[in-house]
Design an enzyme around this catalytic site. Structure first.
Site: not given
Ligand SMILES: *[C@@H]1O[C@H](CO)[C@@H](O)[C@H](O)[C@H]1NC(C)=O
Ligand SMILES: *[C@@H]1O[C@H](CO)[C@@H](O)[C@H](O)[C@H]1NC(C)=O
Ligand SMILES: *[C@@H]1O[C@H](CO)[C@@H](O)[C@H](O)[C@H]1NC(C)=O
Ligand SMILES: *[C@@H]1O[C@H](CO)[C@@H](O)[C@H](O)[C@H]1NC(C)=O
Ligand SMILES: *[C@@H]1O[C@H](CO)[C@@H](O)[C@H](O)[C@H]1NC(C)=O
Ligand SMILES: *[C@@H]1O[C@H](CO)[C@@H](O)[C@H](O)[C@H]1NC(C)=O
Length: 930
Positions: A441, A478-480
């Site tokens: 993130d 994660n969630e990049i």
């Protein structure tokens, strides 16, 4: 290493280990002091440890998890903490070379030995070694080692202030509590997350050694990369299961090898002791401080390792020796397994199109060439302080994972790389671990120094865990790609391709080749949620060309990440994403009363007491300002509104009982919502999206607080873990209801690999348990047959056509029995599942008191639960504090006349068996009554 000798020492109670020509002082243990000069504090220390833990053990601070201590203990990470060893005894007197080896320092350290500067560290995830030969040779007394740990929050802020540091065109980036985590290589959730505290701990969090060589040609093994793959295997392509195995062993060492070293391997079945291969490794070559060789093993020689539910977890010991002309210089034994695990993101084939699968790309895992349904959840750091995470606690957790019918965990990207003992437990239990590099993130720096540091971190960790058959995947972060890139596009559309370039530089150009160089067996993808790639070209600067949003309507390419805190659409199936795999989704809930009592005062046991609220970090404080009631009240409100929309509202006179009922109600909503999503995703296995996995957010808690977890901090199961276990059974029956149109359909879904056949019963009753006349136009019993990894519709109707006398007084009990074969098992097994549907939500049901009762049989150890007066919905067995374990079944529907026997698996008992007397039972009826 073998042939250790243990010597007793007076100065430092440590173990000294010695092999031929080598002397190893184990620095773990009690012989340490931790101190802060600025604060004038000095207490006994340990290694491994972190300052908070030693201060707590010395009674300088209260339990860091109690009350609001996560805010009140900020003075700890604001200061430096120095770990000083007692004078080291038992050192070799004639050593030629001496090295310090650290397997983990958290994070910014200045190291001194005998008062001399040794070096510094700045990456929690790396192994560090330092040559201390000169320092020891010149040391006049018994040397002491000192590790001065800096304040990570302060150092991160200093880096941020440096004008040369990267800045991003939006900001602040995903900020929880302490800012600027993206500049440093430390567990990112140490700076706060929406499910956890921000302690920013510091200390020597892993083991450490002083290694001395008495001879020139002596070596010490630092790390071993054992890579087992099918001949010709390439990470992003499906391996050929007919090919022999290649076993590639690469050992990183300290010291120096004689000329022409050789390598030998023996591979032995852990269970039978049978040696399946023994011989010299071929193509032995050294490169820097690594020596590598390989050997082939017949395609069918080993028994395959399978995940739980798909076959046995066959394991082998591989013993690799490095030999000089006369003798063995070092040998390492790794427990490993033979399997291929492949993340298939290849284009949908014509054959798949013919099966009814929509075009696009695959996004699913294949074990030993076989596609399967991945069932599981996301694993976060099980404690804010890793040194106190015990093997026993992780065994209990993984037993709960297996009992929960889960076969895969995603080891999420902003905790720490899991220690080997966790992979070992997963190897034994058959739990696949989708593993991620620790980025989450945020956008990260791409300067040369940062990239070099990351490269060392990636190589070390890929090599360290590659031998574990449970390792399933490496993901960059994660969630990049799915979250950060869109944010940056919005903030700076004109320079978007520049920012994409930075993302690719770190997560593709740097990391992908490092994975491929060190592992042929594991697939890589740059970020947790993505649309796959267009092509892989290993000689291109950006070796994997991501598809991004270059997609075609009607095609599916991706896995999905889905959160929606508007609970009014929680059961609106049209709001769920349709994709090939669901890697995170969820909603938060409160922990139980028993768990709250571990962490807050009795007076704080109110839903919106300030302590309870401020322990809720959804939504996060958004900075170091701690008492952000506004943000936490939004998350509390989401839970409250969800309960009020769908369930009887607790209003008990006793305030603690009312608090407990509220906590439980939030758990019921959470579990219902996850169940609704999981059954939707699982049904997708037979839909055009060919959905083959659901991993919910999140498996377990890091502390006692409102979070998305299914298992509380000490191991107690929330309603969610029971309900997930139920809906992750191999064959399930589930209702799909559109409450707007009134359409109801019922499907059976199977994740067996072969056809199963069986019967479904659909039984309508009223809340008193009486059959509804004519079974409300619903067939009582239906036969079906269902293909492997598929779904079949059994019934479809509009509720209004069912002739229900009263929608508020009707319950549909659905049960299925199917006969089929479990993967890799001889013989047919019976699979059963039961589900319940009501045509209105529970708060509109004309509930009656089911008079649910419980008794215990001391002989069999079983509890018997019975509803004496009506249908018991959400029947809940509860157990007191002091014991950890789980019931065979919980949160189930019980019809009057039915006696349900339920056992309890004790995982840990501090009550001497007395817990049995404290077991209670209730149903949804009891939630709102006194
Ligand atoms: C605190 O620790 C950091 C990292 O080791 C070091 O650079 C700094 O000099 C230390 N400061 C003090 C006052 O010890
Ligand atoms: C996969 O499909 C894409 C179109 O979506 C095409 O560009 C690509 O060449 C295909 N890849 C392979 C290996 O066929
Ligand atoms: C699922 O079953 C249906 C009905 O038998 C069949 O048409 C379909 O091809 C199956 N799907 C897959 C992916 O095998
Ligand atoms: C989009 O994908 C197609 C293949 O499907 C490829 O030919 C094209 O270059 C891609 N466009 C971009 C902008 O990447
Ligand atoms: C019901 O169907 C309508 C029309 O297809 C759709 O718009 C709505 O979202 C659906 N609602 C639920 C609860 O699935
Ligand atoms: C369905 O009902 C029949 C008759 O009560 C019973 O024998 C059978 O076991 C039931 N099957 C299932 C799947 O519940």
């Amino acid at each position: 290493m073998h042939l250790w000798m243990k010597l007793a020492l007076t100065a430092l109670p440590v173990t000294v280990q010695s092999v031929l020509g080598q002397h190893v002082v184990d620095l773990t243990g009690d012989g340490w002091t931790v101190s802060s000069k600025a604060l004038n504090i000095s207490v006994p220390g340990h290694l491994p440890s972190q300052a908070h833990l030693d201060l707590y053990a010395a009674n300088v601070i209260d339990d860091p998890y109690y009350g609001l201590n996560d805010f009140d203990l900020r003075w700890i990470p604001d200061n430096n903490w120095t770990y000083t060893s007692h004078p080291l005894g038992g050192l070799s007197t004639n050593s030629k070379a001496s090295w310090l080896v650290f397997n983990g320092l958290d994070t910014f350290t200045t190291i001194e030995l005998c008062g001399q500067f040794v070096g510094t560290t700045d990456n929690q995830f790396r192994q560090y070694t330092f040559d201390v030969t000169k320092i020891l040779n010149n040391c006049k007394s018994k040397p002491s080692l000192s590790l001065n740990f800096g304040s990570a929050p302060k150092i991160a802020n200093e880096i941020a202030k440096n004008p040369d540091s990267e800045k991003w065109p939006y900001g602040p980036q995903q900020l929880y509590e302490f800012p600027n985590r993206w500049y440093i290589r430390k567990e990112q959730s140490d700076f706060g997350w929406d499910w956890g505290p921000a302690f920013a701990p510091a200390g020597p969090w892993r083991d450490a050694y002083l290694v001395q060589f008495d001879r020139e040609d002596s070596i010490y093994v630092l790390n071993t990369d054992l890579d087992i793959f099918r001949q010709g295997q390439i990470n992003h392509l499906a391996p050929d299961q007919g090919k022999p195995w290649v076993v590639n062993a690469s050992i990183d060492f300290l010291g120096s090898l004689p000329s022409h070293p050789s390598m030998h391997i023996e591979i032995k079945d852990v269970e039978s002791g049978k040696v399946i291969k023994s011989g010299a490794l071929e193509n032995v070559h050294t490169s820097g401080q690594s020596i590598t060789g390989s050997i082939t093993v017949g395609a069918d020689a080993p028994n395959l390792w399978w995940p739980t539910g798909m076959g046995k977890q066959n394991l082998y010991y591989a013993t690799i020796a490095i030999n000089g002309a006369q003798e063995t210089l070092a040998s390492v034994t790794k427990r490993t397994g033979f399997r291929t695990i492949f993340l298939n993101r290849l284009n949908i084939t014509d054959e798949q199109l013919a099966q009814g699968i929509a075009p696009g790309a695959n996004w699913h895992f294949e074990i030993n060439g076989q596609e399967f349904y991945a069932k599981g959840s996301n694993f976060i750091p099980p404690d804010a302080f890793w040194p106190r995470v015990t093997e026993e606690k992780m065994q209990r957790l993984f037993d709960a994972v297996v009992a929960g019918n889960q076969n895969m965990l995603r080891v999420w990207a902003s905790g720490a790389y899991s220690p080997d003992f966790i992979y070992d437990i997963a190897d034994e239990r058959g739990i696949l671990l989708w593993s991620e590099f620790q980025f989450s993130d945020a956008m990260y720096p791409v300067n040369e120094r940062f990239l070099e540091d990351v490269a060392a971190e990636v190589s070390y960790n890929v090599r360290r865990v590659n031998h574990h058959p449970s390792l399933a995947l490496w993901a960059g972060g994660n969630e990049i790609e799915s979250l950060e890139l869109p944010l940056i596009q919005e903030a700076d559309p004109d320079n978007y391709s520049y920012w994409v370039g930075q993302y690719e530089q770190l997560f593709i150009s740097l990391i992908l080749p490092l994975v491929y160089e060190n592992s042929r067996s594991i697939s890589y993808m740059p970020s947790s949620t993505n649309n796959g790639y267009l092509y892989v070209n290993l000689s291109a600067t950006v070796p994997m060309a991501e598809r991004y949003d270059n997609t075609t309507d009607g095609a599916y390419y991706s896995d999905t990440d889905h959160y929606n805190y508007d609970s009014s659409v929680a059961f609106d199936l049209s709001t769920y994403p349709i994709g090939r795999f669901a890697n995170e989704f969820g909603f938060h809930s409160m922990p139980s009363l028993q768990t709250w009592r571990q962490a807050v005062d009795e007076k704080d046991l109110h839903f919106n007491s300030s302590t309870v609220m401020l322990r809720n970090h959804h939504y996060p404080a958004g900075g170091t300002f701690t008492h952000n009631y506004k943000n936490s009240s939004m998350g509390m409100g989401e839970m409250t509104m969800a309960v009020e929309q769908y369930y009887p509202i607790p209003h008990k006179e006793n305030s603690v009982a009312n608090f407990s009922a509220w906590c439980h109600a939030t758990q019921i909503f959470q579990a219902d919502m996850y169940k609704s999503e999981i059954q939707f995703y699982r049904r997708g296995s037979g839909m055009p999206e060919r959905q083959l996995g659901s991993l919910y957010w999140q498996l377990e808690d890091i502390w006692q607080a409102p979070t998305w977890a299914g298992i509380e901090y000490d191991g107690r199961w929330k309603v969610l873990h029971y309900v997930a276990r139920d809906i992750y059974k191999p064959v399930i029956i589930a209702p799909y209801w559109n409450y707007t149109t009134g359409d109801l359909s019922i499907y059976v879904t199977s994740d067996l690999w072969e056809t199963a056949r069986g019967t479904v019963n659909l039984t309508w009753v009223d809340l008193a348990g009486q059959r509804i006349p004519g079974n409300a136009n619903t067939p009582i019993s239906t036969q079906f047959s269902i293909g492997g990894l598929n779904t079949t519709k059994l019934f479809e109707a509009s509720i209004s056509d069912l002739d229900l006398p009263d929608n508020t007084n009707a319950v549909l009990v659905m049960s299925v029995t199917a006969h089929g074969r479990l993967p890799n098992m001889q013989g047919v097994s019976a699979f059963t599942h039961q589900n319940t549907f009501t045509p209105v939500f529970s708060n509109e049901l004309a509930l009656v008191d089911p008079k649910v009762e419980i008794s215990h049989d001391a002989k069999t150890g079983l509890f018997t639960v019975e509803a004496k007066n009506g249908v018991s919905l959400y029947t809940w067995l509860d157990y007191p504090a002091g014991v950890v374990g789980y019931f065979d079944d919980n949160s189930f529907t019980l019809l009057p006349g039915e006696k349900r026997q339920v056992g309890f698996t004790v995982q840990k008992d501090e009550t001497g068996g007395k817990w049995v007397e404290g077991v209670t039972v209730q149903s949804i009826w009891d939630q709102s009554t006194n």
